[in-house]
Write a protein that holds these residues in place. Structure first.
Motif, mmCIF file in Angstrom:
data_model
loop_
_atom_site.group_PDB
_atom_site.id
_atom_site.type_symbol
_atom_site.label_atom_id
_atom_site.label_comp_id
_atom_site.label_asym_id
_atom_site.label_seq_id
_atom_site.Cartn_x
_atom_site.Cartn_y
_atom_site.Cartn_z
ATOM 1 N N THR A 5 12.915 55.706 61.086
ATOM 2 C CA THR A 5 13.855 55.674 62.187
ATOM 3 C C THR A 5 14.783 54.473 62.059
ATOM 4 O O THR A 5 14.342 53.362 61.831
ATOM 5 N N ALA A 6 16.054 54.702 62.254
ATOM 6 C CA ALA A 6 17.018 53.610 62.253
ATOM 7 C C ALA A 6 17.437 53.373 63.700
ATOM 8 O O ALA A 6 16.703 52.777 64.455
ATOM 9 N N ASP A 12 19.448 61.857 70.474
ATOM 10 C CA ASP A 12 20.335 62.101 69.325
ATOM 11 C C ASP A 12 19.800 63.262 68.489
ATOM 12 O O ASP A 12 20.552 64.150 68.084
ATOM 13 N N TYR A 13 18.494 63.235 68.222
ATOM 14 C CA TYR A 13 17.891 64.305 67.429
ATOM 15 C C TYR A 13 17.994 65.637 68.172
ATOM 16 O O TYR A 13 18.316 66.663 67.574
ATOM 17 N N TYR A 14 17.695 65.605 69.461
ATOM 18 C CA TYR A 14 17.718 66.845 70.243
ATOM 19 C C TYR A 14 19.122 67.447 70.283
ATOM 20 O O TYR A 14 19.297 68.655 70.085
ATOM 21 N N LYS A 63 4.240 55.281 60.958
ATOM 22 C CA LYS A 63 3.436 56.215 61.729
ATOM 23 C C LYS A 63 4.216 57.519 61.802
ATOM 24 O O LYS A 63 5.443 57.516 61.779
ATOM 25 N N SER A 64 3.505 58.623 61.916
ATOM 26 C CA SER A 64 4.173 59.918 61.847
ATOM 27 C C SER A 64 5.247 60.063 62.919
ATOM 28 O O SER A 64 6.289 60.667 62.677
ATOM 29 N N GLU A 65 5.010 59.477 64.106
ATOM 30 C CA GLU A 65 6.003 59.630 65.166
ATOM 31 C C GLU A 65 7.257 58.801 64.919
ATOM 32 O O GLU A 65 8.255 58.948 65.636
ATOM 33 N N ASN A 66 7.226 57.931 63.915
ATOM 34 C CA ASN A 66 8.390 57.110 63.588
ATOM 35 C C ASN A 66 9.203 57.668 62.421
ATOM 36 O O ASN A 66 10.257 57.130 62.085
ATOM 37 N N ILE A 67 8.727 58.721 61.794
ATOM 38 C CA ILE A 67 9.420 59.278 60.645
ATOM 39 C C ILE A 67 10.579 60.144 61.137
ATOM 40 O O ILE A 67 10.399 61.034 61.967
ATOM 41 N N GLU A 68 11.759 59.897 60.610
ATOM 42 C CA GLU A 68 12.929 60.655 61.047
ATOM 43 C C GLU A 68 12.741 62.146 60.822
ATOM 44 O O GLU A 68 13.159 62.969 61.632
ATOM 45 N N LYS A 71 10.752 63.622 63.621
ATOM 46 C CA LYS A 71 11.533 63.695 64.856
ATOM 47 C C LYS A 71 12.536 64.842 64.802
ATOM 48 O O LYS A 71 12.752 65.561 65.784
ATOM 49 N N LEU A 72 13.136 65.020 63.638
ATOM 50 C CA LEU A 72 14.113 66.098 63.473
ATOM 51 C C LEU A 72 13.431 67.460 63.578
ATOM 52 O O LEU A 72 13.947 68.371 64.238
ATOM 53 N N ILE A 73 12.263 67.602 62.956
ATOM 54 C CA ILE A 73 11.529 68.861 63.016
ATOM 55 C C ILE A 73 11.136 69.186 64.457
ATOM 56 O O ILE A 73 11.225 70.339 64.900
ATOM 57 N N SER A 74 10.695 68.169 65.183
ATOM 58 C CA SER A 74 10.333 68.375 66.580
ATOM 59 C C SER A 74 11.535 68.885 67.379
ATOM 60 O O SER A 74 11.415 69.814 68.194
ATOM 61 N N ALA A 75 12.702 68.302 67.129
ATOM 62 C CA ALA A 75 13.924 68.732 67.817
ATOM 63 C C ALA A 75 14.328 70.135 67.369
ATOM 64 O O ALA A 75 14.795 70.948 68.181
#
Length: 217
Positions: A5-6, A12-14, A63-68, A71-75
């Motif tokens: 994550t930057a 933003d992802y959503y 951590k997995s929740e910090n990987i871009e 986050k993109l896949i979740s969105a």
């Protein structure tokens, strides 16, 4: 292709995923097929090759929740985006160890990897759309030649003498049955290797038409 994550927020992802989903719906309404492909991040595939200071950062913050990508896949899932994430399939290729996924001299995936993942992309498209004819792409043994992108990092290191890989692998590709589909690829230089898989042999293509446009052109 970035792992960490930057400055992007969850919103933003959503919002990005929402725009992609709306775009895909428009494309499908025109009678076309579409898929968003997530290509791999070298640091996520080969974390053991990171310099010591980057390994320290990974151990501290990774951590997995910090990987871009996550986050993109979740969105994407929240907005119904049609996508294929190549990462897990690429990790399987790495575990098999038949050829490198990335070379130490480059930051692009190897052409052997790209070619085999391209076949998976076509299979994924067929799962989402009826009447999609998958062409026969045979990825044969390597020719042993260097591919253009295998040495991109090495050639940029003009202040130091890097160590070349002991060998390189470029696939020998043959086409069997073809498809009447017309393919348009919009993406990064990683997508360029997908294009090369479709039109590897001079004067040949496994589709009736293939157009590749880099995202910054």
């Amino acid at each position: 292709k970035s792992c960490f994550t930057a400055k992007n927020s969850d919103d933003d992802y959503y919002n990005y995923a929402k725009e992609i989903a709306e775009f895909q719906k428009k494309i499908i309404s025109l009678g076309k097929k579409t898929i968003f492909v997530l290509t791999p991040c070298k640091a996520e595939i080969y974390p053991e090759e990171l310099p010591w200071n980057y390994k320290y950062l990974v151990n501290k913050y990774y951590k997995s929740e910090n990987i871009e990508r996550e986050k993109l896949i979740s969105a994407f899932n929240a907005n119904g985006v049609i996508y294929y994430d190549s990462t897990e399939d690429i990790k399987k290729i790495k575990r098999l160890g038949q050829y490198p996924v990335f070379y130490n001299t480059g930051h692009h995936w190897s052409f052997m990897t790209a070619s085999n993942i391209t076949k998976r992309i076509l299979e994924e498209i067929a799962l989402h759309y009826e009447n999609f004819v998958i062409p026969e792409i045979n990825v044969l043994n390597s020719s042993g030649e260097e591919f253009t992108m295998d040495k991109d990092a090495y050639l940029l290191l003009n202040l130091f003498r890097g160590k070349k890989a002991s060998s390189y692998d470029s696939p020998l590709i043959s086409y069997g049955s073809s498809s009447s589909e017309k393919i348009y690829i919009y993406g990064s230089s990683f997508a360029g290797e997908i294009f090369y898989t479709f039109a590897r042999n001079k004067g040949e293509s496994c589709f009736s038409s293939v157009i590749y446009q880099q995202y910054n052109t």
